[in-house]
Design an enzyme around this catalytic site. Structure first.
Site, PDB file in Angstrom:
ATOM      1  N   LYS A 132      32.883  47.060  34.274  1.00  0.00           N
ATOM      2  CA  LYS A 132      33.856  46.675  35.437  1.00  0.00           C
ATOM      3  C   LYS A 132      35.023  45.787  34.784  1.00  0.00           C
ATOM      4  O   LYS A 132      34.621  45.346  33.867  1.00  0.00           O
ATOM      5  CB  LYS A 132      33.274  45.839  36.561  1.00  0.00           C
ATOM      6  CG  LYS A 132      33.923  45.684  37.828  1.00  0.00           C
ATOM      7  CD  LYS A 132      33.805  46.823  38.750  1.00  0.00           C
ATOM      8  CE  LYS A 132      34.470  47.074  39.888  1.00  0.00           C
ATOM      9  NZ  LYS A 132      33.909  48.049  40.776  1.00  0.00           N
ATOM     10  N   ASP A 172      39.547  49.955  42.264  1.00  0.00           N
ATOM     11  CA  ASP A 172      38.542  48.784  43.136  1.00  0.00           C
ATOM     12  C   ASP A 172      39.924  48.188  43.933  1.00  0.00           C
ATOM     13  O   ASP A 172      40.834  48.664  44.078  1.00  0.00           O
ATOM     14  CB  ASP A 172      37.691  48.034  42.482  1.00  0.00           C
ATOM     15  CG  ASP A 172      36.528  47.263  43.103  1.00  0.00           C
ATOM     16  OD1 ASP A 172      35.762  47.751  43.304  1.00  0.00           O
ATOM     17  OD2 ASP A 172      37.083  46.187  43.310  1.00  0.00           O
TER      18      ASP A 172
HETATM   19  P1  NDP Z   1      41.284  47.725  48.779  1.00  0.00           P
HETATM   20  O1  NDP Z   1      42.396  46.905  47.762  1.00  0.00           O
HETATM   21  O2  NDP Z   1      41.972  49.241  48.961  1.00  0.00           O
HETATM   22  O3  NDP Z   1      41.255  47.316  50.224  1.00  0.00           O
HETATM   23  C1  NDP Z   1      40.476  46.131  50.223  1.00  0.00           C
HETATM   24  C2  NDP Z   1      40.442  45.766  51.587  1.00  0.00           C
HETATM   25  O4  NDP Z   1      39.783  44.097  51.759  1.00  0.00           O
HETATM   26  C3  NDP Z   1      42.075  45.150  52.075  1.00  0.00           C
HETATM   27  O5  NDP Z   1      42.144  45.052  53.537  1.00  0.00           O
HETATM   28  C4  NDP Z   1      42.111  43.557  51.691  1.00  0.00           C
HETATM   29  O6  NDP Z   1      42.866  42.809  52.383  1.00  0.00           O
HETATM   30  C5  NDP Z   1      40.555  43.240  51.971  1.00  0.00           C
HETATM   31  N1  NDP Z   1      40.250  42.156  51.071  1.00  0.00           N
HETATM   32  C6  NDP Z   1      40.088  41.931  49.908  1.00  0.00           C
HETATM   33  N2  NDP Z   1      39.721  40.767  49.460  1.00  0.00           N
HETATM   34  C7  NDP Z   1      39.598  40.140  50.324  1.00  0.00           C
HETATM   35  C8  NDP Z   1      39.408  38.923  50.677  1.00  0.00           C
HETATM   36  N3  NDP Z   1      39.023  37.829  49.686  1.00  0.00           N
HETATM   37  N4  NDP Z   1      39.262  38.218  52.078  1.00  0.00           N
HETATM   38  C9  NDP Z   1      39.645  39.243  52.975  1.00  0.00           C
HETATM   39  N5  NDP Z   1      39.929  40.486  52.969  1.00  0.00           N
HETATM   40  C10 NDP Z   1      39.844  40.845  51.749  1.00  0.00           C
HETATM   41  O7  NDP Z   1      40.243  47.873  48.016  1.00  0.00           O
HETATM   42  P2  NDP Z   1      38.801  49.041  48.211  1.00  0.00           P
HETATM   43  O8  NDP Z   1      39.017  49.523  49.501  1.00  0.00           O
HETATM   44  O9  NDP Z   1      38.909  50.053  47.250  1.00  0.00           O
HETATM   45  O10 NDP Z   1      37.604  48.175  48.175  1.00  0.00           O
HETATM   46  C11 NDP Z   1      36.683  47.320  49.060  1.00  0.00           C
HETATM   47  C12 NDP Z   1      35.434  47.071  48.782  1.00  0.00           C
HETATM   48  O11 NDP Z   1      34.962  48.379  48.487  1.00  0.00           O
HETATM   49  C13 NDP Z   1      35.261  46.206  47.594  1.00  0.00           C
HETATM   50  O12 NDP Z   1      34.319  45.276  47.628  1.00  0.00           O
HETATM   51  C14 NDP Z   1      35.193  47.143  46.515  1.00  0.00           C
HETATM   52  O13 NDP Z   1      34.628  46.479  45.460  1.00  0.00           O
HETATM   53  C15 NDP Z   1      34.109  48.081  47.141  1.00  0.00           C
HETATM   54  N6  NDP Z   1      33.974  49.525  46.586  1.00  0.00           N
HETATM   55  C16 NDP Z   1      35.232  50.301  46.383  1.00  0.00           C
HETATM   56  C17 NDP Z   1      35.133  51.537  45.758  1.00  0.00           C
HETATM   57  C18 NDP Z   1      36.368  52.409  45.602  1.00  0.00           C
HETATM   58  O14 NDP Z   1      36.053  53.660  45.202  1.00  0.00           O
HETATM   59  N7  NDP Z   1      37.422  52.048  45.821  1.00  0.00           N
HETATM   60  C19 NDP Z   1      33.593  52.276  45.242  1.00  0.00           C
HETATM   61  C20 NDP Z   1      32.725  51.174  45.973  1.00  0.00           C
HETATM   62  C21 NDP Z   1      32.822  49.904  46.492  1.00  0.00           C
HETATM   63  P3  NDP Z   1      43.991  42.151  51.946  1.00  0.00           P
HETATM   64  O15 NDP Z   1      45.258  43.201  51.387  1.00  0.00           O
HETATM   65  O16 NDP Z   1      44.733  41.340  52.911  1.00  0.00           O
HETATM   66  O17 NDP Z   1      43.722  41.464  50.403  1.00  0.00           O
HETATM   67  O1  2IT Z   2      32.525  49.607  42.854  1.00  0.00           O
HETATM   68  C1  2IT Z   2      32.790  50.821  42.547  1.00  0.00           C
HETATM   69  O2  2IT Z   2      31.709  51.547  42.504  1.00  0.00           O
HETATM   70  C2  2IT Z   2      33.854  51.447  42.239  1.00  0.00           C
HETATM   71  N1  2IT Z   2      34.934  50.729  42.515  1.00  0.00           N
HETATM   72  C3  2IT Z   2      34.134  52.656  41.985  1.00  0.00           C
HETATM   73  C4  2IT Z   2      34.117  52.794  40.344  1.00  0.00           C
HETATM   74  C5  2IT Z   2      34.282  54.221  39.933  1.00  0.00           C
HETATM   75  O3  2IT Z   2      34.123  54.315  38.541  1.00  0.00           O
HETATM   76  O4  2IT Z   2      34.719  55.361  40.505  1.00  0.00           O
END
Ligand code: NDP
Ligand code: 2IT
Length: 452
Positions: A132, A172
């Protein structure tokens, strides 16, 4: 002393040592604790793991890189951020995991995410190790040009540590298609290599996989559906609360609708929206993906069915299922109690570690089906691995083929977690099932490869 209590006391000793060696890294300690507290039965059954020092080796990253990222804003002012890449474990394949750009990022956050990624990636059944990275850079309010300059500076150091056979980053929080584009461009420029497999989450026209943007959210809904199926229920007609409004939340809401369920909330760090008619996905995508705006703007434009609750948490809204999709520790014990009072049946983690340990224990004690992130949100990284496979073969698959693979992988992960939990005397406990199944696969590979 029985073997089981011997392994429990070994684990207690190890946890104390991990705390001592990793001060000021609360998220990493939380993630390590959550995994280690479920491993006693497998360590008791397989003494060769302890003899090979497997847990001691697993909690220590193979390599950690920390670097300076200087960049200039649109007014010419110089900023300095910190960049990280933690290459945690490569027993099963090249390090694989996303990059997070968020002001809360520090070494402990990246280590927690990298540690989770080892087991998650193992559960996919594919050949990917765990890693990561990211930065404490805050993309909010920055112009495209500023984000581009930041990404170029970040890659100017990162490029020497990554490669299609070495370490393959993706997105992420704060890193989506736009950032992957800028990062890929700079990698290509520095190395003079068109090396598609060095990053995943690329645009579909230049090496990206169809369904990668959708994969995490879709996969989590498929996992929730599998947990409900196990209890003789399905998603049709269920009401869902979803937190977040980014990549994972949006495609969670989309898949819920496709399977006949209705998501009534979304959120960001300013508060949440509740929409009695169900979230209008077209409007949400316009606000968040096109305009990069805030969720209150959704409520303003949606009309009387929606209202914005500043500073609130979605968990107070009554629902049958809950899909936390924002960030770590966003659902605590009080939130879990509210969900239980309102009759929640299943909680499935789209985000990484969104539920606190107290919340997880309360939900499980109350008989709620609980899908831990390392199983439930593995669809994203699984399709990333499918993107690597397509890049390696210089081909691209149809959306239907990728989605079919994703569905199979999510169902397999569910079955693996369910069966493993049963085998180790914890029926219905997906946390124990996911931790032990992920651990066994990595541990067996490490055992075979010697003390390295
Ligand atoms: P994005 O940046 O697309 O969206 C993140 C969302 O979460 C936004 O709405 C953001 O709001 C909110 N957020 C982030 N930090 C905070 C905080 N500290 N407090 C409140 N709201 C918060 O990210 P993703 O959708 O890609 O990721 C969301 C989650 O999913 C994370 O935990 C990530 O690790 C996990 N994840 C993502 C994957 C992927 O493929 N993208 C795969 C597996 C897991 P704001 O804009 O106001 O910060
Ligand atoms: O938390 C996760 O699994 C991710 N942000 C996706 C990682 C990836 O390599 O697609």
């Amino acid at each position: 002393m029985t073997t089981r209590s011997a392994s429990t006391s070994t684990l207690d000793h190890l946890l104390t040592e991990i705390e001592h060696r990793n001060p000021a890294q609360p998220e990493f300690l939380q993630a390590a604790h959550e995994v280690l507290e479920t491993l006693a039965p497998v360590l008791a059954a397989r003494p060769e793991y302890a003899e090979a020092g497997l847990v001691e080796r697993l909690v220590e990253p193979e390599r950690q890189v920390i670097f300076r990222v200087p960049w200039q804003d649109d007014r010419g002012r110089v900023h300095v951020n910190r960049g990280f890449r933690v290459e945690f474990n490569s027993a099963l394949g090249p390090y694989k995991g996303g990059l997070r750009f968020h002001p809360s990022v520090d070494l402990g956050v990246i280590k927690f995410l990298g540690f989770e990624q080892i087991f998650k990636n193992a559960l996919t059944g594919l050949g990917i190790g765990g890693g990561k990275g990211g930065s404490d850079f805050d993309p909010h309010g920055r112009s495209d040009a500023e984000v581009m300059r930041f990404c170029q500076s970040f890659m100017t150091e990162l490029y020497r540590h990554i490669g299609e056979h070495t370490d393959v980053p993706a997105g992420d929080i704060g890193v989506g298609g736009r950032e992957i584009g800028y990062l890929f461009g700079q990698y290509r420029r520095i190395t003079n290599r068109w090396e598609a497999g060095v990053l995943t989450g690329k645009g579909a026209g230049w090496g990206g996989s169809l369904i990668r943007p959708e994969a995490t959210g879709y996969g989590n809904v498929l996992f929730a559906a599998a947990m409900l199926r196990e209890r003789g229920e399905d998603l049709e007609g269920q009401t869902a609360v979803v937190s977040g409004s980014g990549n994972v939340a949006i495609y969670t809401i989309e898949k819920l609708a496709a399977l006949g369920a209705n998501a009534v909330t979304c959120s960001d760090s300013s508060g949440y929206v509740v929409d009695e008619k169900g979230i209008d996905l077209g409007l949400l995508k316009q606000v968040k993906e096109v305009e990069r705006g805030r969720v209150d703007s959704y409520a303003e434009r949606r009309g009387s069915s929606a209202r914005f609750v500043p500073g609130g948490r979605v968990w107070e809204v009554p629902a049958d299922i809950a899909l936390p999709s924002a960030t770590q520790n966003e659902l605590d014990e009080n939130d879990a109690a509210a969900l239980i009072r309102n009759g929640v049946k299943a909680v499935s983690e789209g985000a990484n570690m969104p539920a606190t340990p107290e919340a997880v224990h309360l939900l499980q004690r109350s008989g709620v089906a609980f899908g831990p992130g390392k199983a439930a949100n593995a669809g994203g990284v699984a399709v990333s691995a499918l993107e690597m496979a397509q890049n390696h073969a210089r081909t691209s698959w149809t959306a239907a083929r990728v989605e079919e693979e994703l569905t199979r992988i999510m169902n397999d992960i569910h079955t693996t977690c369910h069966e493993t939990a049963e085998r180790y005397g914890a029926p219905g406990d997906y946390v124990t099932g996911a931790n032990i199944a992920g651990f066994e696969r990595v541990a067996d590979a490490m055992l075979a490869q010697g003390v390295i």
